[in-house]
Design an enzyme around this catalytic site. Structure first.
Site, PDB file in Angstrom:
ATOM      1  N   LEU A 147       0.825  -1.199   0.000  1.00 19.47           N
ATOM      2  CA  LEU A 147       0.000   0.000   0.000  1.00 19.47           C
ATOM      3  C   LEU A 147       0.869   1.263   0.000  1.00 19.47           C
ATOM      4  CD1 LEU A 147      -2.949   1.226   0.678  1.00 19.47           C
ATOM      5  CD2 LEU A 147      -2.042   1.342   2.987  1.00 19.47           C
ATOM      6  N   HIS A 148       0.472   2.242  -0.780  1.00 17.85           N
ATOM      7  CA  HIS A 148       1.122   3.553  -0.756  1.00 17.85           C
ATOM      8  C   HIS A 148       0.130   4.589  -1.258  1.00 17.85           C
ATOM      9  CE1 HIS A 148       1.986   1.599  -4.609  1.00 17.85           C
ATOM     10  NE2 HIS A 148       2.024   2.810  -5.158  1.00 17.85           N
ATOM     11  N   GLN A 149       0.145   5.744  -0.594  1.00 15.75           N
ATOM     12  CA  GLN A 149      -0.749   6.834  -0.979  1.00 15.75           C
ATOM     13  C   GLN A 149       0.050   7.904  -1.704  1.00 15.75           C
ATOM     14  OE1 GLN A 149      -4.454   8.261   0.695  1.00 15.75           O
ATOM     15  NE2 GLN A 149      -3.169   9.684   1.846  1.00 15.75           N
TER      16      GLN A 149
END
Length: 189
Positions: A147-149
């Site tokens: 996950l990465h924003q």
């Protein structure tokens, strides 16, 4: 069709016998080939499968382009930015889905996103932002296993003829310089 030679040469494709001269100048971006070929992309879903978001925190901030480290997440520049200052907020833990974050990780990810917006406004005078996650390969995630924003600063007129017609993005600053500027502009807790 025979074309008149121009008085400028823009690359090896214009040499006799190599290709037909077409009058276009070219912006060479060979560093993007790593992205196109998927280099440094994890070979599988596990953290031991070459996940760059698991490897980056093991090095120095400068080498990994880490802007700020928290307890549960860190902020890092994107190696293939859409705009100058394009950064990502990533949990240290190797999770693929937002729903897998525990409360502390979700809260710190949100707070880091707020601080990233403040740092980008201070450092670059961004007029707006695109903020979001691509969850899963079919949703556009380049590295779906971790996950990465994304936090992408935007300015009026930043979608001009270069990316629209030329399919080229002009970035006015080296990533190491951008990292140093954002680290200096990051608000204190």
């Amino acid at each position: 069709m025979v074309r008149e030679p121009s008085d400028r040469s823009s690359g090896p494709e214009e040499q006799e016998g190599v290709g037909e001269q077409d009058g276009f100048q070219r912006l060479w971006t060979p560093h993007r080939m790593a992205y196109i070929k998927g280099e440094n992309k994890p070979s599988g879903p596990g953290r031991d499968d070459g996940c760059p978001f698991c490897e980056i925190p093991k090095g120095t901030d400068e080498d990994g382009l880490v802007i700020r480290r928290g307890t549960a997440v860190f902020a890092v520049l994107n190696l293939y930015p859409y705009n100058s200052g394009h950064l990502m907020v990533c949990p240290y833990r190797h999770v693929a889905d937002y729903a897998e974050l525990d409360d502390a990780e979700a809260l710190e990810l949100a707070r880091f996103t707020q601080r990233a917006l403040a740092a980008l406004r201070k450092a670059s005078g961004a007029h707006g932002f695109n903020v979001g996650m691509n969850l899963g390969t079919v949703a556009g995630a380049g590295i779906a296993a971790h996950l990465h924003q994304h936090v992408v600063p935007r300015w009026g007129g930043d979608t001009n003829f270069m990316p629209v017609i030329g399919r080229t993005k002009v970035l006015p600053q080296l990533l190491r310089d951008t990292r140093a500027l954002l680290a200096e502009s990051w608000p204190e807790d």
